[in-house]
Design a protein around this motif. Sequence first.
Motif, mmCIF file in Angstrom:
data_model
loop_
_atom_site.group_PDB
_atom_site.id
_atom_site.type_symbol
_atom_site.label_atom_id
_atom_site.label_comp_id
_atom_site.label_asym_id
_atom_site.label_seq_id
_atom_site.Cartn_x
_atom_site.Cartn_y
_atom_site.Cartn_z
ATOM 1 N N ASP A 2 1.945 20.864 42.840
ATOM 2 C CA ASP A 2 3.149 20.092 42.568
ATOM 3 C C ASP A 2 4.396 20.934 42.815
ATOM 4 O O ASP A 2 4.429 22.116 42.479
ATOM 5 N N LYS A 3 5.395 20.296 43.376
ATOM 6 C CA LYS A 3 6.661 20.985 43.604
ATOM 7 C C LYS A 3 7.423 21.113 42.286
ATOM 8 O O LYS A 3 7.285 20.279 41.385
ATOM 9 N N SER A 20 21.660 22.440 46.441
ATOM 10 C CA SER A 20 20.537 21.554 46.786
ATOM 11 C C SER A 20 19.867 21.984 48.088
ATOM 12 O O SER A 20 18.639 22.009 48.184
ATOM 13 N N ASP A 21 20.659 22.331 49.086
ATOM 14 C CA ASP A 21 20.105 22.768 50.370
ATOM 15 C C ASP A 21 19.273 24.046 50.209
ATOM 16 O O ASP A 21 18.207 24.178 50.818
ATOM 17 N N MET A 22 19.752 24.979 49.382
ATOM 18 C CA MET A 22 19.009 26.225 49.154
ATOM 19 C C MET A 22 17.655 25.921 48.511
ATOM 20 O O MET A 22 16.625 26.475 48.909
ATOM 21 N N ILE A 23 17.664 25.049 47.517
ATOM 22 C CA ILE A 23 16.432 24.711 46.794
ATOM 23 C C ILE A 23 15.486 23.924 47.692
ATOM 24 O O ILE A 23 14.290 24.221 47.767
ATOM 25 N N ASN A 24 16.001 22.924 48.373
ATOM 26 C CA ASN A 24 15.155 22.084 49.234
ATOM 27 C C ASN A 24 14.589 22.834 50.441
ATOM 28 O O ASN A 24 13.636 22.360 51.064
ATOM 29 N N SER A 25 15.139 23.997 50.757
ATOM 30 C CA SER A 25 14.598 24.790 51.863
ATOM 31 C C SER A 25 13.311 25.519 51.465
ATOM 32 O O SER A 25 12.627 26.074 52.325
ATOM 33 N N GLN A 26 12.964 25.468 50.189
ATOM 34 C CA GLN A 26 11.752 26.120 49.690
ATOM 35 C C GLN A 26 10.590 25.126 49.690
ATOM 36 O O GLN A 26 10.742 24.001 49.210
ATOM 37 N N PRO A 27 9.425 25.533 50.178
ATOM 38 C CA PRO A 27 8.302 24.587 50.262
ATOM 39 C C PRO A 27 7.755 24.159 48.900
ATOM 40 O O PRO A 27 7.124 23.115 48.796
ATOM 41 N N ASP A 28 8.031 24.937 47.850
ATOM 42 C CA ASP A 28 7.482 24.634 46.526
ATOM 43 C C ASP A 28 8.502 24.024 45.566
ATOM 44 O O ASP A 28 8.256 23.930 44.370
ATOM 45 N N TYR A 128 10.391 31.545 38.157
ATOM 46 C CA TYR A 128 10.117 32.171 36.860
ATOM 47 C C TYR A 128 10.313 31.176 35.724
ATOM 48 O O TYR A 128 9.544 31.145 34.770
ATOM 49 N N ALA A 129 11.365 30.372 35.823
ATOM 50 C CA ALA A 129 11.658 29.394 34.770
ATOM 51 C C ALA A 129 10.528 28.380 34.650
ATOM 52 O O ALA A 129 10.098 28.035 33.543
ATOM 53 N N LYS A 130 10.017 27.910 35.776
ATOM 54 C CA LYS A 130 8.909 26.957 35.767
ATOM 55 C C LYS A 130 7.655 27.591 35.167
ATOM 56 O O LYS A 130 6.959 26.972 34.359
ATOM 57 N N ALA A 131 7.356 28.834 35.532
ATOM 58 C CA ALA A 131 6.192 29.529 34.988
ATOM 59 C C ALA A 131 6.343 29.717 33.479
ATOM 60 O O ALA A 131 5.392 29.521 32.716
ATOM 61 N N HIS A 132 7.531 30.067 33.042
ATOM 62 C CA HIS A 132 7.805 30.233 31.610
ATOM 63 C C HIS A 132 7.614 28.905 30.877
ATOM 64 O O HIS A 132 7.037 28.863 29.793
ATOM 65 N N LEU A 133 8.085 27.839 31.474
ATOM 66 C CA LEU A 133 7.954 26.509 30.877
ATOM 67 C C LEU A 133 6.483 26.121 30.746
ATOM 68 O O LEU A 133 6.067 25.595 29.716
#
Length: 143
Positions: A2-3, A20-28, A128-133
């Motif tokens: 999951d993204k 948004s462009d910086m984030i959306n450029s990441q595959p995950d 890191y934030a997602k992993a922490h969550l």
Amino acid sequence: MDKIKVLVVDDSAFMRKMISDMINSQPDMEVLDTARDGLDAIKKINSLNPDVITLDVEMPNKNGLEVLREIKDSNVAVIMLSSLTSEGSSTTIEALRLGAFDFIQKPSGSISLDIDKVKEDLVEKIRYAKAHLRKKLKREKGY
């Protein structure tokens, strides 16, 4: 896999687009939506259930600290992204006290034309934030 679902909150349309462009450029990662102020952010947090929020401090209607106070019991990680959040500043300390996961200082003020300088730091902190969550939710569920 999951993204990582991200909500971008900033009162500047230019900054919302660049982040948004910086984030959306990441595959995950994917930006679910953007919000232009704190009131808009609260509505979208409740309806979209993002994993991570990038949150500006200075905004009309509700500022970033007010948003943090209101969402402190939700299961979302918040990264403050602001010209005010330099390490050690009272705003940063207050944001962390209110539950922000981390902070990134915009490189050159509220409208940072060079915001791409923080891209690597931003995407790393979102991961890191997602992993922490994930770990926090597992602890709460007793895993």
